[in-house]
Design an enzyme around this catalytic site. Structure first.
Site, PDB file in Angstrom:
ATOM      1  N   LYS A  27       1.579  -3.572   6.231  1.00  0.00           N
ATOM      2  CA  LYS A  27       1.899  -3.813   4.822  1.00  0.00           C
ATOM      3  C   LYS A  27       3.415  -3.859   4.625  1.00  0.00           C
ATOM      4  O   LYS A  27       3.935  -4.662   3.843  1.00  0.00           O
ATOM      5  CB  LYS A  27       1.254  -2.759   3.928  1.00  0.00           C
ATOM      6  CG  LYS A  27      -0.267  -2.908   3.820  1.00  0.00           C
ATOM      7  CD  LYS A  27      -0.657  -4.215   3.138  1.00  0.00           C
ATOM      8  CE  LYS A  27      -2.147  -4.374   2.932  1.00  0.00           C
ATOM      9  NZ  LYS A  27      -2.484  -5.678   2.302  1.00  0.00           N
TER      10      LYS A  27
ATOM     11  N   SER B 137       0.817  -1.214   0.000  1.00  0.00           N
ATOM     12  CA  SER B 137       0.000   0.000   0.000  1.00  0.00           C
ATOM     13  C   SER B 137       0.847   1.258   0.000  1.00  0.00           C
ATOM     14  O   SER B 137       1.954   1.289   0.552  1.00  0.00           O
ATOM     15  CB  SER B 137      -0.882  -0.004   1.250  1.00  0.00           C
ATOM     16  OG  SER B 137      -1.477   1.263   1.430  1.00  0.00           O
TER      17      SER B 137
ATOM     18  N   TYR C   9      -2.027  -0.008   9.699  1.00  0.00           N
ATOM     19  CA  TYR C   9      -2.221  -0.635   8.393  1.00  0.00           C
ATOM     20  C   TYR C   9      -0.929  -0.546   7.551  1.00  0.00           C
ATOM     21  O   TYR C   9      -0.460  -1.546   7.000  1.00  0.00           O
ATOM     22  CB  TYR C   9      -3.380   0.064   7.681  1.00  0.00           C
ATOM     23  CG  TYR C   9      -3.596  -0.343   6.255  1.00  0.00           C
ATOM     24  CD1 TYR C   9      -4.140  -1.578   5.936  1.00  0.00           C
ATOM     25  CD2 TYR C   9      -3.261   0.519   5.212  1.00  0.00           C
ATOM     26  CE1 TYR C   9      -4.346  -1.940   4.615  1.00  0.00           C
ATOM     27  CE2 TYR C   9      -3.468   0.161   3.897  1.00  0.00           C
ATOM     28  CZ  TYR C   9      -4.010  -1.073   3.599  1.00  0.00           C
ATOM     29  OH  TYR C   9      -4.203  -1.432   2.291  1.00  0.00           O
TER      30      TYR C   9
END
Lengths: 279, 279
Positions: free
Chosen positions: B152, B112, B148
């Site tokens: 990743k 991401s 998050y």
């Protein structure tokens, strides 16, 4: 300065006790999974007996601290994913989150050379020879050599996330520790596991020679480690920094200029002084 | 080529179905937490209904695959540590470990832009203006902006560990996906959560203008995403690579040269074509 030390009775924590405890500059709180009275020679210090995977215990211990030196974790490069998940991934989250809540200013984190161990795997044993001219610094891409190395890198990234996105901690220092021993001349390959003592391989072998060369490259003396942690505790300029934890070894393949220039790390020792114990 | 797609019915997975399914080049196996018949319009495909946190199910699905496109995971930047621990940290380990055991050659991983979201946080909204000249590439230090983003990055590091230290997978591609939408002109800020539809802020507001500029910078069209995955599936040269998943947007702040030169990514779209839906 009130300082919480997690993993306080391991190889690195006891180096801090040996060199910084009682110097007057710090009020230490020790946190370890086992009580010092049971398993350690450091029996005189009051200890929070807790696992860093225990969120609530970490939160309680963090209260009122100015800094935390987070050394606790699964310590071996020979690791499965399950070995590192709770102690290193969840444990480091617990420490950082507790530090944020308790408004702790500085976090010093025991990262590891194994975050960049891929370079060693590619270039050993030449990498231990000063003539090879191989130097890895904090800007080189990470190449973790193990689940352990991946888990330590996770801690570095999590630290960066916290300092850049939360009010606390304000400063995060990742020390990619190379090899701190139980005592200054403690031989890392002298235990039964290594095969030296049970005759699996000989002290005259090439493997043994390479291991000694490696140790001379990787060694960080206990006093140099304690000094480096002290540099971090006194610093007020870094928000996020990665530094190699190594003595000024002639054979080192890790940059020290960044640590010298940024936090004033001034190592006194050289791995050439370290040597195999008498047979 | 036998290809397992995890998270197959999400925004990215369905872009692969739309553009690659039935082209004759791939025998896809779809893995998703929910059966397509229940929740999706993609009801015609047989699906392994499983969570990537379920080690055994992932292992079974991996059997006989040549490649895996690992898209499953907790998908939102607004995330707690607990949100990402099982789906993203444990889930990605399960996928890589199963790929190793099944001798799968290539892993394409949905990373991401939030791995480097710190740059956006520092420089928005100027970063969306082409004149600002801010370009982040795969060599820039990671600056995760969220749990998050940290999770990743963990997947990227774990992938590097596997390809450098294990026989399989042989190749690992981390795509730092920026913004793939449900349909080509799907508006990301049109849902109730964003406040647009419940009147929290107006379409004439500065915030709205900034969000549109952001989307034009971040957009990766569904066909460009599918093409980029196809570039990875066809490549035989990369062992470990990080690439930005973005269309050739005039406002992009992500480098595309590395993806063009390394895997032949040749995006057709520009976020200027994307626009807010009619009011």
């Amino acid at each position: 300065m009130d300082v919480l030390v997690t993993g306080s009775y391991g190889r690195c924590g006891t180096a801090l006790i040996d060199h910084l405890h009682g110097t007057g500059g710090y009020e230490f709180t020790y946190l370890d999974r086992s009580d010092p009275d049971e398993d350690h020679e450091y029996g005189e210090y009051e200890t929070v007996v807790a696992d860093v995977a225990d969120e609530e215990a970490v939160r309680d211990a963090m209260d009122g601290q100015d800094a935390v030196v987070h050394l606790a974790g699964y310590p071996r490069v020979e690791s499965s994913f399950d070995d590192v998940l709770e102690p290193n991934v969840v444990g480091t989250y617990n420490v950082l989150e507790a530090a944020r809540r308790a408004e702790v200013e500085s976090v010093v984190f025991a990262s590891s050379n194994h975050v960049v161990g891929g370079y060693e795997a590619s270039f050993a044993p030449e990498i231990y020879e000063p003539e090879a001219g191989i130097v890895v610094d904090h800007t080189d891409p990470v190449r973790p050599d193990s689940f352990y190395g991946v888990s330590k890198r996770f801690g570095e990234d999590l630290g960066r996330f916290y300092v850049e996105n939360c009010e606390y901690p304000e400063r995060f220092y990742a020390l990619r520790i190379c090899s701190v021993r139980h005592s200054e001349y403690d031989h890392p390959y002298g235990d039964a596991e290594s095969g030296v003592d049970d005759g699996e391989w000989s002290r005259d072998s090439d493997e043994y020679e390479e291991m000694v060369a490696r140790m001379k490259a990787m060694w960080q003396s206990r006093r140099d480690f304690a000094h480096q942690v002290e540099c971090c505790l006194h610093d007020r300029c870094v928000d996020y920094g990665v530094f190699y934890g190594v003595s000024d070894n002639r054979r080192r393949w890790f940059d020290l200029e960044h640590a010298r220039a940024t936090i004033g790390y001034d190592p006194q020792d050289d791995g050439e002084e370290w040597d195999a114990p008498p047979e």
